[in-house]
Design an enzyme around this catalytic site. Structure first.
Site, short mmCIF file in Angstrom:
data_model
loop_
_atom_site.label_atom_id
_atom_site.label_comp_id
_atom_site.label_asym_id
_atom_site.label_seq_id
_atom_site.Cartn_x
_atom_site.Cartn_y
_atom_site.Cartn_z
N GLN A 78 8.00 26.87 -9.89
CA GLN A 78 9.12 26.15 -9.29
C GLN A 78 8.81 24.66 -9.12
O GLN A 78 9.71 23.81 -9.23
CB GLN A 78 9.43 26.78 -7.92
N LYS B 130 9.52 23.13 -12.51
CA LYS B 130 10.95 23.30 -12.80
C LYS B 130 11.77 22.29 -12.00
O LYS B 130 12.63 21.59 -12.55
CB LYS B 130 11.36 24.72 -12.42
N SER C 255 21.64 24.14 -6.81
CA SER C 255 21.29 24.27 -5.38
C SER C 255 21.06 22.89 -4.78
O SER C 255 21.48 22.62 -3.64
CB SER C 255 20.01 25.10 -5.22
N LYS D 22 8.73 29.34 -2.81
CA LYS D 22 9.32 30.65 -3.14
C LYS D 22 9.00 31.60 -2.00
O LYS D 22 7.98 31.44 -1.33
CB LYS D 22 8.70 31.20 -4.43
N ASN E 272 22.73 38.38 -11.69
CA ASN E 272 23.40 37.08 -11.61
C ASN E 272 23.17 36.23 -12.86
O ASN E 272 24.12 35.70 -13.44
CB ASN E 272 22.91 36.34 -10.35
N GLY F 113 18.76 32.29 -3.37
CA GLY F 113 18.66 33.65 -3.91
C GLY F 113 17.67 33.75 -5.06
O GLY F 113 17.23 32.76 -5.63
N ASP F 114 17.31 34.98 -5.35
CA ASP F 114 16.53 35.35 -6.54
C ASP F 114 16.81 36.84 -6.73
O ASP F 114 17.84 37.33 -6.23
CB ASP F 114 15.03 35.04 -6.35
N LYS G 121 11.73 23.92 -2.20
CA LYS G 121 13.00 24.49 -2.64
C LYS G 121 12.70 25.63 -3.58
O LYS G 121 11.89 25.48 -4.50
CB LYS G 121 13.83 23.41 -3.37
N THR H 206 22.85 29.27 -13.05
CA THR H 206 21.62 29.56 -13.81
C THR H 206 21.99 30.04 -15.22
O THR H 206 21.44 29.56 -16.22
CB THR H 206 20.76 30.61 -13.09
#
Ligand code: NDP
Ligand code: 2IT
Length: 444
Positions: free
Chosen positions: A111, A114, A376, A126, A240, A165-166, A90, A209
């Site tokens: 990630q 996290k 997410s 990622k 964002n 997204g990123d 993810k 976020t």
């Protein structure tokens, strides 16, 4: 040489030129020394750290597409599937000209920890591409996204790998990618998150976020005898994460006086007016400079320098290594007492060490910005249930998750004798769950 140092040297030797990946690994391994030293023999025999620092898989591929002049363009696309010990891979997709394998490996590595901290069943991954969405027409962005997904779809799935997204990937790009995935596979499934609300998206994912960042700051301040209300906040970026961090900070009574983009920054001593920023950035895809054209009294300055503005709380929400040692010193000299990372690894190692040595409150990205990926995961849950929860329900869950992440980082820091060091705390707490799952699943 200690096991941790040995593994770090091996990572540098085996991943040449990937400086951001080396930096992320070093920061995590340095924190883990406390844990690893106590179990060195067992972990060494199991090559635990070698496995933890080697992605399960890196996929790279050609992305050809046709621009509005009929010219064929070719970009480099990637998906780094880093670790699936606690759930399907993810993590987001980044579209930016700077994207390369090393940057995506650093992001994938971060990630893993996290996602573990969220307490939800998601592994780490990622992806992205060196495509630059700036200045492209909607048709060009669609052509790119369709080509990107035409290769990526082979490697992802609702129970396998779920991108989101990123930087450079928002609702428009997720929509184009989702449409192409569905067309290629015939599956209407939760394979991407950050989807639009009419086709399986979750309420509050857009805000998550930034809101989550401010929820954990609020908690960190409270637990240290301080409060957010009435404080002056500087936020870098105007994408964002930055926009919704500013929104929640304002809702909780703070005053946000600056935002930036890669060209420069705006300072508004009366407090940033977010409706104007949203119109510039979310509707017109313009530059932050335009804010000063529209708001009397606001000042635009070209270039870096946002951290020279005096504030109580700094929230770097743009990109990696955007805040260096000099910036950290200026922040402190101007009275800043808390820093929390909305972006991934925005502070250099020297800046991070400075914050810790000077006993500033510092919350690292893998804890501070985890609200996005956590929400997410809540979107994945809703997709599996074929239900949609209310904004309030998702937002309440997000708030609880962030309070929990603070508690985990705080507790691990105390357990290992470094109270208040949330860098060590977050790394250790994230690591504990992943390592337990990896050890249980044998040599894979
Ligand atoms: P956006 O694309 O929405 O916004 C990015 C912002 O950062 C823009 O203002 C952009 O300016 C600025 N920026 C990007 N690259 C640079 C650069 N090299 N130098 C200076 N400014 C730069 O991205 P997000 O807000 O989604 O992401 C921001 C950060 O937060 C990233 O580090 C991302 O990895 C992280 N993050 C994002 C999450 C999410 O849910 N979206 C979740 C967790 C972390 P410009 O427009 O000029 O390029
Ligand atoms: O860095 C990140 O955590 C994100 N870009 C969000 C990832 C996600 O899957 O929502």
């Amino acid at each position: 040489m200690s096991y941790v140092d040995e593994v770090y040297e091996r990572v540098v030797a085996q991943n040449p030129g990937e400086s951001e990946f080396h930096q992320a690994v070093k920061e995590v391994l340095d924190s883990l020394k406390l844990v690893i030293d106590a179990n060195e023999e067992k972990y060494r025999k199991m090559a635990l750290l070698e496995r933890l620092t080697e992605p399960e898989r890196v996929i790279s591929f050609r992305v050809p597409w046709v621009d509005d002049n009929g010219q064929v363009q070719v970009n480099k696309g990637y998906r780094v599937q880093f670790n699936s010990a606690i759930g399907p891979y993810k993590g987001g997709l980044r579209l930016h000209p700077s994207v390369n394998q090393g940057i995506l490996k650093f992001l994938g590595f971060e990630q893993v920890f996290k996602n573990s901290l969220t307490g939800l069943p998601i592994g780490g991954g990622k992806g992205g591409c060196n495509f630059d969405p700036k200045g492209k027409s909607d048709r060009e962005v669609m052509a790119f996204c369709q080509s990107f997904m035409t290769e990526l779809y082979k490697y992802i799935g609702a129970d396998q790998d779920v991108p989101a997204g990123d930087i450079g990937v928002g609702g428009r790009e997720i929509g184009f990618m989702y449409g192409q995935y569905k067309r290629l596979t015939g599956l209407y499934e939760g394979v991407l998150t950050g989807k639009g609300l009419t086709y399986g998206g979750s309420l509050a994912r857009t805000q998550a976020t930034g809101y989550g960042l401010v929820y954990i700051v609020d908690e960190m301040l409270k637990k240290n005898g301080k409060e957010l209300s009435g404080k002056t906040v500087v936020i870098s970026g105007s994408g964002n994460v930055a926009i919704y961090a500013a929104e929640k900070a304002q809702q909780l009574g703070a005053k946000v006086v600056a935002l930036s983009d890669s060209n420069g920054y705006v300072y508004d001593k009366d407090g940033i007016k977010l409706d104007i920023v949203k119109d510039i950035k979310e509707v017109r895809r313009g530059r932050i400079k335009e804010y000063a054209d529209q708001v009397p009294g606001a000042v635009y300055t070209e270039g870096k320098g946002i951290w020279t503005i005096s504030c109580d709380i700094a929230l770097p929400c743009a990109t990696q290594n955007e805040l260096n040692l000099d910036d950290a010193k200026i922040l402190k000299a101007n009275g800043c007492f808390a820093v929390a990372e909305g972006a991934n690894m925005p502070s250099t190692r020297e800046a991070t060490d400075f914050f810790l040595e000077n006993h500033m409150l510092f919350m690292p990205g893998k804890a501070a910005n985890a609200g996005g990926v956590a929400t997410s995961a809540l979107e994945m849950t809703q997709n599996s249930q074929r239900l949609s929860w209310s904004f309030e329900e998702v937002d309440n869950k997000l708030h609880d998750i962030m309070v929990n992440i603070f508690a985990k980082a705080d507790d691990a820091a105390k357990r290992y004798g470094v109270p208040g060091n949330y860098v060590a705390g977050a790394n250790i707490a994230g690591f504990e769950k992943v390592v337990d799952a990896m050890m249980a699943q044998g040599i894979v």
